[in-house]
Design an enzyme around this catalytic site. Structure first.
Site, mmCIF file in Angstrom:
data_model
loop_
_atom_site.group_PDB
_atom_site.id
_atom_site.type_symbol
_atom_site.label_atom_id
_atom_site.label_comp_id
_atom_site.label_asym_id
_atom_site.label_seq_id
_atom_site.Cartn_x
_atom_site.Cartn_y
_atom_site.Cartn_z
ATOM 1 N N GLY A 1 0.860 -0.839 0.146
ATOM 2 C CA GLY A 1 0.357 0.145 0.198
ATOM 3 C C GLY A 1 0.876 0.996 0.058
ATOM 4 O O GLY A 1 1.723 1.416 0.989
ATOM 5 N N THR A 2 0.608 2.220 -0.880
ATOM 6 C CA THR A 2 1.450 3.104 -1.130
ATOM 7 C C THR A 2 0.663 4.200 -1.980
ATOM 8 O O THR A 2 0.075 3.962 -2.907
ATOM 9 C CB THR A 2 2.965 3.190 -1.478
ATOM 10 O OG1 THR A 2 4.092 4.135 -1.125
ATOM 11 C CG2 THR A 2 3.328 2.281 -2.749
ATOM 12 N N THR A 3 1.261 5.189 -1.640
ATOM 13 C CA THR A 3 1.231 6.070 -3.472
ATOM 14 C C THR A 3 2.381 6.807 -3.778
ATOM 15 O O THR A 3 2.845 7.414 -2.709
ATOM 16 C CB THR A 3 0.379 7.537 -2.579
ATOM 17 O OG1 THR A 3 -0.869 7.174 -1.949
ATOM 18 C CG2 THR A 3 -0.666 7.655 -4.441
ATOM 19 N N ASP B 1 4.357 9.733 -0.054
ATOM 20 C CA ASP B 1 3.575 8.717 0.290
ATOM 21 C C ASP B 1 4.700 8.622 2.040
ATOM 22 O O ASP B 1 5.650 7.474 1.317
ATOM 23 C CB ASP B 1 2.698 8.437 1.158
ATOM 24 C CG ASP B 1 2.152 7.003 0.913
ATOM 25 O OD1 ASP B 1 1.464 6.626 2.243
ATOM 26 O OD2 ASP B 1 3.314 6.824 0.403
ATOM 27 N N LYS C 1 9.889 7.062 0.298
ATOM 28 C CA LYS C 1 9.409 5.739 -0.215
ATOM 29 C C LYS C 1 10.585 6.587 -1.829
ATOM 30 O O LYS C 1 10.251 5.570 -3.143
ATOM 31 C CB LYS C 1 8.195 6.017 -0.378
ATOM 32 C CG LYS C 1 7.330 5.061 0.643
ATOM 33 C CD LYS C 1 6.540 5.029 0.211
ATOM 34 C CE LYS C 1 5.415 3.804 1.707
ATOM 35 N NZ LYS C 1 4.253 4.193 1.406
#
Lengths: 428, 272
Positions: A122-124, A139, A155
């Site tokens: 899960g990430t953006t 994020d 990240k």
């Protein structure tokens, strides 16, 4: 792969039947051993003599028993039956044409490793190119199913001075492969006295990840970088649009700069024929250009542009552990990417300013964290230009969220006050 | 259920909600079937939920019930904006580019459809019938809350049997503008802004960032159009035209019907 050879990645022929010259001895048992399914209780590790350590594509293979048991039980396995066996393999002489071989994949035939906990990605992250360089934003939440494992994980990892990579997927895999890539790019730079282009770096990463296709490796990276020979080429990229009348202004303004860059243009790969075509087209454009001295300027500008747009400038390339490699102008990766995409689609355009670009990137990550449970906490923003990458202060999105709530509340209060005022004036 | 009684809504298994009575229909008359009271003819011995369990991906054959569309609706100062796309897809095939995904229940109620087209159309027409009956019996229009509750209870009656429907009931009643999201699971949520379908995440990004409670009407239209346009740009299962409705105090109006490719072209002019 030519690129791997140039980078000096010499893989030993661990599947010897695939190479042409057989200059060392091997036993057939070894090859079945290498495919992982066969002999139990015998571990092996490969060591390359002469390289002083492993090449980047060599990994220690765990004892077969370790793979059939849960990682939690590692310590309880009896080691008596597993002497490490060194394979006597000479690696290829560098001068021989080497067919690069996939390193032993982590046991494709044996049962998959039982995971101690469920992984989730899960990430953006996002990256886009515009006239002022490349923006890479992400994020900072590392999640592990429902747990936020780290609220402040980086990240976006810088790889070298002009290349930054966003990571999505398994954090461990991403961090490792970014470091391997950084090492290989540094070696390339030392050997060839120039930086490898973003496209080359993407290709290298993609080829390094290919042998692990089909395993549980999960890396989805966006490489954002600026390709250029040297820092002299710092002109704003608005010259790209030759058809706009404003370009005549910019062309004349930057004559001094273009003059100095013309002699160095051959470094960019400009051949004499290019100069010929440039002058031919400049005579055509001379008809549209009013004054006489300008065709010369337009010619040099055009010549520089043609060479520069091919080689120098901002680049965004998406690389995935499936083997996908895509060049584009705008990418967003991760569970929060749909929310970011719509904002980026509507607001990103080539001619935007740096402030606009950072504002859009921040807003896109913020919106994604607003709706996606697996993205959140802070936003990291990197801006890559010809001078290198610059990192913005990490910003906590909680404040942005509260600011927005405050704004809404104020507006509602205003509106209620208005209403009251209107009612009062009606009564009075 | 008090509301159901008032509506005179008869369900075959209405006596015990949740128990599914299946009685054999001997002398099945196809002409009068389902006219007096609602009934479904199911073959003897068939259990829909068990059948569906065998169809999920772990056991081989996979019937993926995705809500393939993008619809959005939001409340603001001047009413409710409803915007939908118009692509009806059957797997990879685009069955229709101009499907109508908004059902006009009555001049004060709109329902959007996402999910299985057949399910949506049937159940929302049934809802329209019930709303009309309510009005005739009670001489006043049904509230948005009640209409959405009727639909929600219909869904709960068939829970687990493979219905696929995600709908937003929008209207204007005595309490003001109303917006409810009703799902095939029986979810019923009241809210200020919803988007359904597989393109919903793209639409959320746009409407979240552009939404303000005190927008003008034109700004709201533009926001709705942009939301659908950007969602169709990125989502493969959405496309066609944007159908835009505005629910006002004296009823809904259909604002526009614009092709998304032209909209995207207009937005991107001057970009790359």
């Amino acid at each position: 792969m030519a690129l791997q050879d140039v980078c000096g990645l010499h893989n030993p022929p661990l599947f010897p039947q695939w190479t042409a010259p057989l200059s060392r001895s091997f036993m057939p048992e070894d090859s079945t051993h290498l495919s992982g399914g066969g002999i139990h209780g015998e571990a092996f590790s490969t060591r390359l003599p002469g390289r002083g350590g492993l090449s980047p594509l060599e990994f220690y293979m765990p004892i077969a028993e370790y793979l059939t048991e849960s990682p939690i039980n590692f310590g309880q396995t009896s080691l008596s039956s597993a002497p490490t066996k060194l394979l006597e393999i000479d690696h290829l002489h560098p001068s021989l044409p080497s067919i690069s071989l996939p390193p032993p994949t982590p046991c494709p035939i044996s049962p998959s490793v039982p995971l101690p906990f469920t992984l989730s990605h899960g990430t953006t992250t996002l990256g886009f190119a515009f006239q002022g360089g490349v923006i890479a934003a992400a994020d900072t939440r590392s999640s592990c199913s429902g747990l936020v494992a780290c609220p402040a994980s980086p990240k976006v990892l810088p790889i070298h001075s002009h290349l930054v990579g966003t990571t999505s997927g398994t954090s461990a895999d991403c961090a490792l492969w970014k470091r391997i890539l950084a090492r290989e790019l540094r070696l390339y730079q030392l050997r060839h006295h120039r930086r490898l282009s973003t496209g080359g770096a993407a290709k290298l990463l993609s080829h390094m990840l290919h042998p692990f296709k089909g395993t549980e490796l999960c890396v989805a990276a966006t490489l954002c970088g600026w390709d250029g020979d040297d820092e002299k080429h710092e002109q704003p990229f608005t010259e790209k649009h030759l058809n706009t009348p404003t370009n005549q202004m910019t062309a004349s303004n930057s004559t001094s700069q273009s003059e100095t860059s013309v002699p160095s243009a051959p470094l960019c790969g400009n051949t004499p024929t290019n100069q010929m075509t440039a002058s031919v087209s400049s005579s055509q454009s001379a008809a549209s250009v009013a004054s006489a001295p300008q065709p010369l300027i337009a010619a040099t500008a055009q010549q520089v542009i043609r060479s520069r747009s091919r080689i120098c400038g901002p680049r965004v390339i998406y690389v995935c552990s499936d083997g996908l490699r895509l060049q584009g102008e705008l990418f967003s990766v991760g569970s929060g990417s749909p929310y970011a995409y719509s904002i980026l689609d509507s607001s990103v355009y080539w001619g935007m300013s740096v402030q606009e670009a950072t504002a859009v990137a921040r807003e896109a990550v913020f919106r994604a964290t607003y709706r996606d449970a697996y993205s959140g906490n802070n936003v990291d923003l990197y801006h890559v230009t010809a001078k290198g990458w610059r990192r913005r202060e990490r910003e906590n999105l909680k404040e942005e969220y509260y600011r927005e709530r405050e704004r809404e509340r104020e507006r509602l209060a205003e509106r209620n006050a208005e209403k009251k005022a209107i009612l009062r004036s009606d009564d009075g | 259920m008090a509301l159901l009684d008032v509506s005179g809504y008869k369900h075959n298994s209405a006596s015990q909600f949740g128990f599914k009575h299946a009685h054999l229909l001997d002398g099945l008359n196809h002409y009068r079937f389902g006219t007096k009271c609602q009934e479904f003819a199911v073959p003897v011995g068939v259990d829909p939920s068990k059948f569906l369990k065998s169809c999920n991906s772990e056991n081989g054959v996979s019937i993926d019930l995705n809500h393939g569309t993008t619809t959005l609706a939001f409340k603001f100062r001047h009413g409710v904006i409803v915007a939908v796309d118009s692509r009806a897809s059957a797997g990879k095939y685009i069955a229709s580019k101009e499907a109508n995904k908004v059902i006009e229940i009555n001049p004060y109620l709109l329902g959007t459809m996402s999910g299985s087209a057949a399910d949506c159309q049937y159940w929302e027409r049934l809802l329209a019938k019930e709303c009309r009956l309510y009005k005739l019996r009670n001489k006043q229009r049904i509230s948005v809350s009640a209409a959405s509750k009727l639909l929600c209870n219909m869904m709960l009656g068939y829970r687990g049997m493979g219905l696929s429907m995600g709908s937003m009931i929008c209207g204007w009643d005595k309490q003001g503008p109303g917006l409810y999201y009703v799902d095939d699971n029986g979810t019923r949520l009241s809210g200020r802004m919803f988007s359904t379908g597989c393109g919903n995440s793209y639409a959320y990004g746009v409407i979240d960032s552009g939404y303000r409670e005190d927008m003008t009407v034109e700004e709201a239209y533009e926001l709705g159009r942009r939301g659908i346009a950007h969602a169709t740009h990125r989502d493969a299962y959405s496309g066609g035209v944007v159908n835009l409705y505005h629910m006002q105090e004296d009823g809904w109006i259909k604002v526009c019907k614009e092709d998304v490719s032209e909209l995207i072209h207009k937005y991107k002019k001057g970009m790359f």
